[in-house]
Scaffold this active site. Structure first.
Site, PDB file in Angstrom:
ATOM      1  N   GLU A 114       0.797  -1.237   0.000  1.00  0.00           N
ATOM      2  CA  GLU A 114       0.000   0.000   0.000  1.00  0.00           C
ATOM      3  C   GLU A 114       0.821   1.273   0.000  1.00  0.00           C
ATOM      4  O   GLU A 114       0.543   2.209  -0.722  1.00  0.00           O
ATOM      5  CB  GLU A 114      -0.940   0.002   1.216  1.00  0.00           C
ATOM      6  CG  GLU A 114      -2.235   0.782   0.988  1.00  0.00           C
ATOM      7  CD  GLU A 114      -2.136   2.273   1.258  1.00  0.00           C
ATOM      8  OE1 GLU A 114      -2.974   3.017   0.715  1.00  0.00           O
ATOM      9  OE2 GLU A 114      -1.232   2.716   1.984  1.00  0.00           O
ATOM     10  N   ASP A 115       1.862   1.332   0.830  1.00  0.00           N
ATOM     11  CA  ASP A 115       2.654   2.556   0.872  1.00  0.00           C
ATOM     12  C   ASP A 115       4.138   2.219   0.804  1.00  0.00           C
ATOM     13  O   ASP A 115       4.570   1.173   1.314  1.00  0.00           O
ATOM     14  CB  ASP A 115       2.330   3.365   2.139  1.00  0.00           C
ATOM     15  CG  ASP A 115       2.694   4.835   1.994  1.00  0.00           C
ATOM     16  OD1 ASP A 115       2.970   5.276   0.852  1.00  0.00           O
ATOM     17  OD2 ASP A 115       2.698   5.555   3.011  1.00  0.00           O
ATOM     18  N   HIS A 155      -0.789   0.410   7.134  1.00  0.00           N
ATOM     19  CA  HIS A 155      -1.405   1.209   6.076  1.00  0.00           C
ATOM     20  C   HIS A 155      -0.346   2.198   5.572  1.00  0.00           C
ATOM     21  O   HIS A 155       0.646   1.776   4.993  1.00  0.00           O
ATOM     22  CB  HIS A 155      -2.645   1.880   6.692  1.00  0.00           C
ATOM     23  CG  HIS A 155      -3.572   2.524   5.717  1.00  0.00           C
ATOM     24  ND1 HIS A 155      -4.786   3.049   6.096  1.00  0.00           N
ATOM     25  CD2 HIS A 155      -3.482   2.741   4.390  1.00  0.00           C
ATOM     26  CE1 HIS A 155      -5.404   3.549   5.037  1.00  0.00           C
ATOM     27  NE2 HIS A 155      -4.632   3.382   3.998  1.00  0.00           N
ATOM     28  N   ILE A 187       2.920   4.680   5.649  1.00  0.00           N
ATOM     29  CA  ILE A 187       4.164   4.714   6.422  1.00  0.00           C
ATOM     30  C   ILE A 187       4.924   6.000   6.126  1.00  0.00           C
ATOM     31  O   ILE A 187       4.826   6.551   5.035  1.00  0.00           O
ATOM     32  CB  ILE A 187       5.079   3.490   6.132  1.00  0.00           C
ATOM     33  CG1 ILE A 187       5.321   3.327   4.624  1.00  0.00           C
ATOM     34  CG2 ILE A 187       4.488   2.228   6.699  1.00  0.00           C
ATOM     35  CD1 ILE A 187       6.224   2.158   4.294  1.00  0.00           C
ATOM     36  N   ASN A 192      -5.754  12.666   1.216  1.00  0.00           N
ATOM     37  CA  ASN A 192      -5.282  11.300   1.423  1.00  0.00           C
ATOM     38  C   ASN A 192      -3.767  11.220   1.370  1.00  0.00           C
ATOM     39  O   ASN A 192      -3.120  10.963   2.354  1.00  0.00           O
ATOM     40  CB  ASN A 192      -5.900  10.373   0.390  1.00  0.00           C
ATOM     41  CG  ASN A 192      -5.551   8.943   0.639  1.00  0.00           C
ATOM     42  OD1 ASN A 192      -5.878   8.416   1.683  1.00  0.00           O
ATOM     43  ND2 ASN A 192      -4.867   8.315  -0.293  1.00  0.00           N
ATOM     44  N   ASN A 195      -1.738   8.115  -3.332  1.00  0.00           N
ATOM     45  CA  ASN A 195      -0.654   8.759  -2.587  1.00  0.00           C
ATOM     46  C   ASN A 195       0.386   9.402  -3.502  1.00  0.00           C
ATOM     47  O   ASN A 195       0.502   9.054  -4.668  1.00  0.00           O
ATOM     48  CB  ASN A 195       0.003   7.787  -1.612  1.00  0.00           C
ATOM     49  CG  ASN A 195       0.384   8.493  -0.316  1.00  0.00           C
ATOM     50  OD1 ASN A 195       0.434   9.724  -0.255  1.00  0.00           O
ATOM     51  ND2 ASN A 195       0.661   7.734   0.721  1.00  0.00           N
TER      52      ASN A 195
END
Ligand SMILES: *[C@@H]1O[C@H](CO)[C@@H](O)[C@H](O)[C@H]1NC(C)=O
Ligand SMILES: *[C@@H]1O[C@H](CO)[C@@H](O)[C@H](O)[C@H]1NC(C)=O
Ligand SMILES: *[C@@H]1O[C@H](CO)[C@@H](O)[C@H](O)[C@H]1NC(C)=O
Ligand SMILES: *[C@@H]1O[C@H](CO)[C@@H](O)[C@H](O)[C@H]1NC(C)=O
Ligand SMILES: *[C@@H]1O[C@H](CO)[C@@H](O)[C@H](O)[C@H]1NC(C)=O
Length: 311
Positions: A53-54, A114, A116, A180, A226
């Site tokens: 995700e990140d 989630h 970072i 976000n 992101n």
């Protein structure tokens, strides 16, 4: 608490607000055709199959990747497996992803990482802040990174309420329908924040006293997740969702695609927006972040695999 630390926490806080889902629900029909685009050399990263995700890359080229997110309304291929943080050394010829050991005393079974953010202290200690959703609650976990041991030492759990207190957070958060992603410019003078529902990026100037004024809004016309910044050029890289509906109503036969945009000359009159990667989901599904380091690109996804490319 240092100002930059506050910002790091603010970035983490955005992931807690949980508005991404709401925003996506409202805009689920936001969709565009995906024509394939790919840099010259890309391959999937072995060992990352259940989300990336990140991604945050240190100036030294070490990349942290959060994997295994379980989030209401989002698909998960491994709902019963704890999440993990992976490390990749982008200085290597063929970088491999390696799961970081986490110190005892931390509840690893409920780890659900989630967003970072890394933070390097004056004494060069590297801290990793991880937005965590244990048992569907929201916290921020602070870890110390031990490079030699390839491990994370858990230092503390920061509760949600604390994140709301710094005034900076309130100021920045005003005027967004669904903030976000966030990143700070290389010279630390500007803040770039992605508004997923409005499908744009806000460019804010950070003043001495930490007031923020809006410089401009860059419309992307796509659900932008992101943001990261190329440390060499200052270009913004955005992980985007070309089709919100397919992301929420997951169908392996017709999966959500991935799209990565690059914004050059961000502060100029006419920033240049280009698609650097696009795929209909046959290779990579649900791209959430794209992070570059000296000609290398990592693309992460909410629940799917991760891609490594040479630019
Ligand atoms: C998408 O949603 C908007 C607002 O909810 C609606 O006005 C529009 O007709 C929808 N478009 C399609 C193609 O469903
Ligand atoms: C991903 O999840 C599946 C299903 O739980 C599991 O079989 C697989 O080993 C996981 N892959 C990785 C690389 O963790
Ligand atoms: C992680 O910790 C375990 C137990 O402490 C150890 O056996 C293992 O070698 C460690 N892994 C790495 C990659 O350091
Ligand atoms: C987006 O990236 C920033 C900076 O790396 C991080 O603080 C934030 O938690 C990320 N948001 C999500 C939703 O992953
Ligand atoms: C996605 O693209 C691949 C290759 O470009 C193509 O073979 C496949 O049919 C496409 N899938 C969908 C669902 O459009």
């Amino acid at each position: 608490m240092g100002k930059l630390m506050v910002l790091t926490l603010f970035g983490a806080g955005l992931a807690l607000i949980g508005e991404r889902l709401v925003a996506l629900r409202q805009r689920t029909n936001a969709s565009r055709e995906v024509e394939p685009v790919e840099p010259q050399s890309c391959h999937l990263i072995e060992g990352l199959e259940n989300g990336s995700e990140d991604i945050d890359i240190l100036p030294s080229g070490l990349a942290f990747i959060s994997s295994g997110l379980k989030y209401p309304g989002m698909p998960s291929f491994a709902p019963d497996e704890p999440g993990q943080i992976f490390l990749m050394d982008l200085n290597e010829q063929n970088p491999r992803a390696q799961a970081l050991n986490i110190s005892d005393g931390f509840d690893k079974a409920s780890f659900n990482p989630h967003g970072i953010s890394t933070f390097i202290d004056e004494d060069h200690t590297v801290y990793l802040y991880v937005v965590n959703h244990p048992h569907m609650k929201s916290t921020v976990e602070k870890f110390k990174f031990e490079e030699q041991q390839r491990s994370l030492v858990h230092l503390k759990t920061i509760k949600h309420e604390l994140l709301k207190s710094p005034t900076e957070v309130k100021v920045v958060a005003e005027g967004f329908s669904s903030a976000n992603g966030i990143t700070v410019s290389l010279d630390k003078k500007y803040i770039y924040a992605a508004d997923v529902a409005a499908q744009n990026i806000h460019v804010l100037k950070k003043h001495e006293n930490w007031d923020l004024t809006q410089v401009k809004v860059i419309h992307l016309g796509i659900l932008v997740d992101n943001l990261t910044e190329d440390p060499d050029t200052g270009d913004i890289w955005a992980g985007c969702h070309p089709n919100g509906m397919k992301l929420l109503i997951y169908n392996p036969e017709d999966p959500p695609g991935s799209e990565v945009l690059r914004i050059q000359n961000v502060l100029s009159e006419k920033p240049k927006i280009s698609t650097e990667y696009a795929n209909n989901g046959s290779v990579l599904q649900g791209s959430s972040v794209a992070s570059v380091y000296h000609g290398k690109l990592l693309i992460g996804t909410v629940f799917h695999k991760a891609l490594y490319c040479l630019l």
